[in-house]
Design an enzyme around this catalytic site. Structure first.
Site, mmCIF file in Angstrom:
data_model
loop_
_atom_site.group_PDB
_atom_site.id
_atom_site.type_symbol
_atom_site.label_atom_id
_atom_site.label_comp_id
_atom_site.label_asym_id
_atom_site.label_seq_id
_atom_site.Cartn_x
_atom_site.Cartn_y
_atom_site.Cartn_z
ATOM 1 N N PHE A 68 0.826 -1.215 0.000
ATOM 2 C CA PHE A 68 0.000 0.000 0.000
ATOM 3 C C PHE A 68 0.869 1.278 0.000
ATOM 4 O O PHE A 68 0.810 2.086 -0.939
ATOM 5 C CB PHE A 68 -0.959 -0.090 1.198
ATOM 6 N N LEU A 92 10.606 -0.733 3.156
ATOM 7 C CA LEU A 92 9.214 -0.773 3.631
ATOM 8 C C LEU A 92 8.708 -2.201 3.806
ATOM 9 O O LEU A 92 7.627 -2.405 4.366
ATOM 10 C CB LEU A 92 8.294 -0.055 2.620
ATOM 11 N N TYR A 94 5.392 -7.670 17.060
ATOM 12 C CA TYR A 94 5.553 -6.719 15.958
ATOM 13 C C TYR A 94 6.353 -5.505 16.442
ATOM 14 O O TYR A 94 7.342 -5.106 15.825
ATOM 15 C CB TYR A 94 4.171 -6.291 15.443
#
Ligand code: UDP
Length: 324
Positions: free
Chosen positions: A11, A76, A149
């Site tokens: 995205f 990314l 995470y």
């Protein structure tokens, strides 16, 4: 300039590629399509300056070749989304830690600039009203997979800064706060695509917890422009920057706004966290960035407020009926 974007079919990565190409630059992308999609970059394929390799960022020789060709690396590629992290914790930790290690190792040989896309999650369970780059990270228990995470991204930051300190690799750390916009999928848990899809389909809008938790949503174009500007300025090297918006909204308010903007008849329902995610799930109740450092450094001023952001996302979902 020649740029490498790891996770370039994702995205944020696809928007970054689009803006760099529009500026006349050459863009190389590596993506394994785990959460990214070829649909996101379909419109870029005709551009002769766009090159895409479908492979994992953990493939050292491919990443090495691409790094050699490029001047700047935007890293990314990562496992993202709370749903994904809870369902696939091994993939999350391995992709985030080993992937970043591979990129840094490759870049180190050529001393290429590496901009790391980190996350507001690294602030962990901190209950501060506003998060400053210098604030402590307060991590949850290792028995709660959500925090894997945050920890994996914190390790990425430590590792990147260690490469700078020990090996002189020019790195820049950015912490993204709830980036949203067209092409973001709801499949991995992100709230806005889920609410918009539910509202447009007339299905219940599922607010997790009591809905009083707040977030500051940032439009992807604002984020991408900030990433590019940071990579262009030498004094960014070795620094950590929050990238986000200041406008805060509760998740209940967000559900109401989306319901109204889509003229939806959907009802707003409340789902306990245990049911939505897993037993003992811990959410961050507040997550607002202090962006004064970014404002001072690049004159950052987000162009899109929440209302405009939501209008653009709703328009996107209306036009793309096969959204996920
Ligand atoms: N959330 C929600 N309904 C959904 C998806 C998410 O109420 O269908 C909540 C979620 O629990 C969190 C907020 O919306 O409090 C933002 O979630 P998201 O996954 O988009 O981002 P993050 O948790 O990383 O801020």
């Amino acid at each position: 300039m020649k740029y490498l974007i790891t996770g370039g079919a994702g995205f944020v990565g696809s928007h970054l590629a689009e803006i760099l190409l529009a500026g006349g630059h050459e863009v190389f992308v590596i993506d394994n399509l785990s959460t990214g999609s070829l649909k996101n970059i379909e419109h870029l394929k005709e551009n002769k300056k766009f090159h895409c390799v479908i492979d994992t960022v953990m493939n050292g020789s491919v990443v090495g070749d691409l790094t050699y060709k490029c001047d700047v690396i935007f890293h990314l590629a990562a496992a993202v989304g709370v749903r994904k992290i809870i369902d696939s914790p091994v993939e999350t930790i391995e992709t985030n830690v080993h992937g970043t290690e591979t990129v840094l190792k490759a870049a180190e040989k050529e001393k290429k600039i590496v901009l790391i896309a980190s996350t507001s999650e690294v602030y962990g369970k901190s209950t501060k009203d506003v998060f400053n780059e210098k604030d402590d990270s307060i991590m949850g228990s290792t028995t709660k997979s959500r925090w894997s995470y945050a920890c994996s991204k914190a390790i990425d930051e430590f590792l990147a800064l260690a490469y700078l300190k020990e090996k002189g690799l020019p790195v820049i750390i950015t912490r993204l706060f709830n980036t949203v916009g067209p092409r973001q999928t709801g499949m991995y848990g992100m709230v806005i695509p889920n609410f918009v899809r539910q509202a447009l389909e007339g299905k219940p809008i599922t607010v997790f917890g009591d809905g009083s938790q707040t977030r500051c949503f940032t439009y992807v174009t604002d984020v991408v422009k900030a990433l590019i500007r940071l990579s262009e300025l030498k004094p960014s090297i070795g620094q950590v920057f929050n990238i986000g918006a200041k406008e805060q909204v509760t998740i209940t308010e967000l559900a109401k706004i989306i319901k109204e903007k889509t003229s939806s008849k959907s009802e707003i329902v409340y789902v306990p966290y245990d049911e939505a995610y897993e037993t003992g799930f811990e959410d961050m109740l507040r997550r607002m960035p202090d962006i004064s450092k970014l404002e001072k450094h690049i004159g950052y001023k987000p162009e899109y407020n929440l209302g405009r952001t939501l209008d653009l996302i709703i328009e996107y979902f209306r036009k793309n009926k096969d959204f996920e």
